[in-house]
Design a protein around this motif. Structure first.
Motif, PDB file in Angstrom:
ATOM      1  N   TYR A   1      38.177  39.924  35.580  1.00 11.91           N
ATOM      2  CA  TYR A   1      37.569  39.687  36.898  1.00 11.91           C
ATOM      3  C   TYR A   1      36.064  39.964  36.919  1.00 11.91           C
ATOM      4  O   TYR A   1      35.298  39.240  37.549  1.00 11.91           O
ATOM      5  CB  TYR A   1      38.283  40.531  37.957  1.00 11.91           C
ATOM      6  CG  TYR A   1      39.630  39.954  38.327  1.00 11.91           C
ATOM      7  CD1 TYR A   1      39.743  38.888  39.210  1.00 11.91           C
ATOM      8  CD2 TYR A   1      40.796  40.446  37.759  1.00 11.91           C
ATOM      9  CE1 TYR A   1      40.973  38.336  39.537  1.00 11.91           C
ATOM     10  CE2 TYR A   1      42.044  39.911  38.067  1.00 11.91           C
ATOM     11  CZ  TYR A   1      42.113  38.848  38.960  1.00 11.91           C
ATOM     12  OH  TYR A   1      43.333  38.295  39.266  1.00 11.91           O
ATOM     13  N   ILE A   2      35.634  41.022  36.228  1.00 13.54           N
ATOM     14  CA  ILE A   2      34.202  41.355  36.246  1.00 13.54           C
ATOM     15  C   ILE A   2      33.377  40.272  35.551  1.00 13.54           C
ATOM     16  O   ILE A   2      32.267  39.939  35.987  1.00 13.54           O
ATOM     17  CB  ILE A   2      33.956  42.732  35.576  1.00 13.54           C
ATOM     18  CG1 ILE A   2      34.643  43.839  36.377  1.00 13.54           C
ATOM     19  CG2 ILE A   2      32.454  43.029  35.466  1.00 13.54           C
ATOM     20  CD1 ILE A   2      34.674  45.192  35.673  1.00 13.54           C
ATOM     21  N   ASN A   3      33.915  39.699  34.485  1.00 20.21           N
ATOM     22  CA  ASN A   3      33.175  38.695  33.709  1.00 20.21           C
ATOM     23  C   ASN A   3      33.526  37.255  34.091  1.00 20.21           C
ATOM     24  O   ASN A   3      33.068  36.310  33.442  1.00 20.21           O
ATOM     25  CB  ASN A   3      33.449  38.917  32.212  1.00 20.21           C
ATOM     26  CG  ASN A   3      32.954  40.272  31.739  1.00 20.21           C
ATOM     27  OD1 ASN A   3      31.750  40.510  31.648  1.00 20.21           O
ATOM     28  ND2 ASN A   3      33.876  41.181  31.458  1.00 20.21           N
ATOM     29  N   HIS A   4      34.318  37.115  35.131  1.00 24.85           N
ATOM     30  CA  HIS A   4      34.741  35.777  35.573  1.00 24.85           C
ATOM     31  C   HIS A   4      33.534  34.985  36.088  1.00 24.85           C
ATOM     32  O   HIS A   4      32.653  35.553  36.756  1.00 24.85           O
ATOM     33  CB  HIS A   4      35.793  35.906  36.685  1.00 24.85           C
ATOM     34  CG  HIS A   4      36.584  34.652  36.901  1.00 24.85           C
ATOM     35  ND1 HIS A   4      36.067  33.556  37.544  1.00 24.85           N
ATOM     36  CD2 HIS A   4      37.852  34.332  36.542  1.00 24.85           C
ATOM     37  CE1 HIS A   4      36.985  32.598  37.585  1.00 24.85           C
ATOM     38  NE2 HIS A   4      38.083  33.046  36.982  1.00 24.85           N
ATOM     39  N   PRO A   5      33.466  33.702  35.801  1.00 27.42           N
ATOM     40  CA  PRO A   5      32.341  32.870  36.277  1.00 27.42           C
ATOM     41  C   PRO A   5      32.175  32.886  37.799  1.00 27.42           C
ATOM     42  O   PRO A   5      31.073  32.656  38.309  1.00 27.42           O
ATOM     43  CB  PRO A   5      32.708  31.464  35.788  1.00 27.42           C
ATOM     44  CG  PRO A   5      33.578  31.715  34.587  1.00 27.42           C
ATOM     45  CD  PRO A   5      34.352  32.946  34.887  1.00 27.42           C
ATOM     46  N   LEU A   6      33.256  33.170  38.538  1.00 27.45           N
ATOM     47  CA  LEU A   6      33.192  33.178  40.006  1.00 27.45           C
ATOM     48  C   LEU A   6      32.993  34.595  40.576  1.00 27.45           C
ATOM     49  O   LEU A   6      33.078  34.783  41.795  1.00 27.45           O
ATOM     50  CB  LEU A   6      34.471  32.562  40.582  1.00 27.45           C
ATOM     51  CG  LEU A   6      34.751  31.099  40.187  1.00 27.45           C
ATOM     52  CD1 LEU A   6      36.046  30.617  40.820  1.00 27.45           C
ATOM     53  CD2 LEU A   6      33.592  30.193  40.578  1.00 27.45           C
ATOM     54  N   TYR A   7      32.727  35.558  39.714  1.00 29.60           N
ATOM     55  CA  TYR A   7      32.529  36.938  40.173  1.00 29.60           C
ATOM     56  C   TYR A   7      31.330  37.029  41.106  1.00 29.60           C
ATOM     57  O   TYR A   7      30.281  36.410  40.885  1.00 29.60           O
ATOM     58  CB  TYR A   7      32.297  37.856  38.962  1.00 29.60           C
ATOM     59  CG  TYR A   7      31.844  39.258  39.320  1.00 29.60           C
ATOM     60  CD1 TYR A   7      32.753  40.221  39.743  1.00 29.60           C
ATOM     61  CD2 TYR A   7      30.497  39.622  39.234  1.00 29.60           C
ATOM     62  CE1 TYR A   7      32.348  41.507  40.068  1.00 29.60           C
ATOM     63  CE2 TYR A   7      30.081  40.909  39.557  1.00 29.60           C
ATOM     64  CZ  TYR A   7      31.009  41.849  39.975  1.00 29.60           C
ATOM     65  OH  TYR A   7      30.589  43.117  40.300  1.00 29.60           O
TER      66      TYR A   7
END
Length: 308
Positions: free
Chosen positions: A178-184
């Protein structure tokens, strides 16, 4: 000098497993385990639990035969603890996993996110800061395992490595996804929130390391001696005045800082679960301090000053 005869029975079946003749009165349980191992090579000393009662507590390796409540023919009960693995091996394995897994998500290796995001980097600076903090934390843990910690027990059951790795590796992957997700999206209060979180994180990391050094200095190399920990000249150790396990207090503070920094629900959940587990450990250690030391400081709480 009188000698002892020692018989060792199976704690479950009461079958006689071993009979030792002419055992020195000053022999320790550790030495008796070694003698037992000679006749039963499959049960190495770390795997043995020797006790006075089939359902009683395990005797310590340093317990001396003549100081135990036994006659000249001593009966002990044996229980197999199962395959053992060293604490150092477990710690190195469970801490290396989160370090590597998190970096895989950070660098967005293929098959994690959509193909168009492979090996791309986040546009938010907090994502890069979070990666540095997470990596710093687990590199610190690895180095402490190798050079700082002195373990009172050399081994733990082999099954623990699977349980511990599932916990640490699983949470690391969940948080990193979640932290490195493109939509973060960054924290709601922006730079001010991130800076405050970073200060809390670094403060508690230094505090945690300071406590580990203080605890290490309490125990001479190769010894299992237990002493009451007291504050040293290092201000980060002054929390010992109020708390029995400040290493857990600082650990909790570090993860609260990381939660505030990332504003990520999986991190908050990991912090909560970790806090519950550390509270259980801290209460257990606090009880053992009170039981072992009559002069133990009465002001101290297990993990949170005056609260818990």
């Amino acid at each position: 000098m009188k000698h002892y005869e020692v018989e060792i029975l199976d704690a479950k079946t009461k079958d006689k497993l071993c009979f030792l003749d002419k055992v020195e009165p000053n022999a320790t349980i550790g030495e008796i385990k070694s003698m037992f191992h000679k006749s039963h090579p499959q049960w190495y000393p770390a795997r043995q639990s020797i006790r006075l009662d089939p359902k009683g507590k395990s005797l310590k390796d340093e317990d001396v035969l003549q100081h135990l409540p036994v006659g000249t023919t001593a009966t002990f009960y044996f229980r197999d603890l199962g395959a053992q693995i060293s604490w150092v091996t477990v710690f190195l394995t469970e801490y290396t996993g989160p370090l590597v897994l998190y970096l895989m998500f950070y660098f967005r290796v293929p098959f994690i996110y959509a193909p168009k995001y492979d090996f791309t980097t986040s546009k938010h600076w907090v994502v890069h800061l979070a990666c540095m903090c997470h990596s710093f934390h687990f590199v610190k843990r690895l180095l402490e395992t190798l050079f700082v910690h002195r373990f009172s027990h050399g081994t733990m059951p082999l099954r623990n490595i699977f349980k511990n790795c599932t916990y640490y590796w699983g949470f690391a992957a969940w948080m990193a996804y979640y932290i490195n997700h493109p939509l973060y999206t960054p924290p709601i209060y922006g730079e001010q929130q991130i800076r405050l979180a970073l200060i809390l994180f670094l403060f508690c990391q230094i505090g945690n390391f300071s406590i580990h050094i203080a605890l290490r200095n309490l125990r001479p190399p190769g010894s299992k001696t237990r002493k009451i920990p007291y504050p040293t000249k290092n201000p980060f150790t002054w929390i010992f005045l109020l708390v029995s396990c400040p290493n857990y207090t600082y650990e909790l503070g570090s993860w609260l800082g990381f939660t505030l920094m990332t504003q990520c629900l999986p991190v908050a959940f990991f912090t909560l679960v970790g806090f519950i587990q550390m509270t259980v450990w801290a209460k257990g250690k606090h009880r053992s301090y009170l039981k072992e030391f009559r002069d133990y400081p009465p002001l101290r709480s297990p993990i949170l000053p005056f609260i818990l």
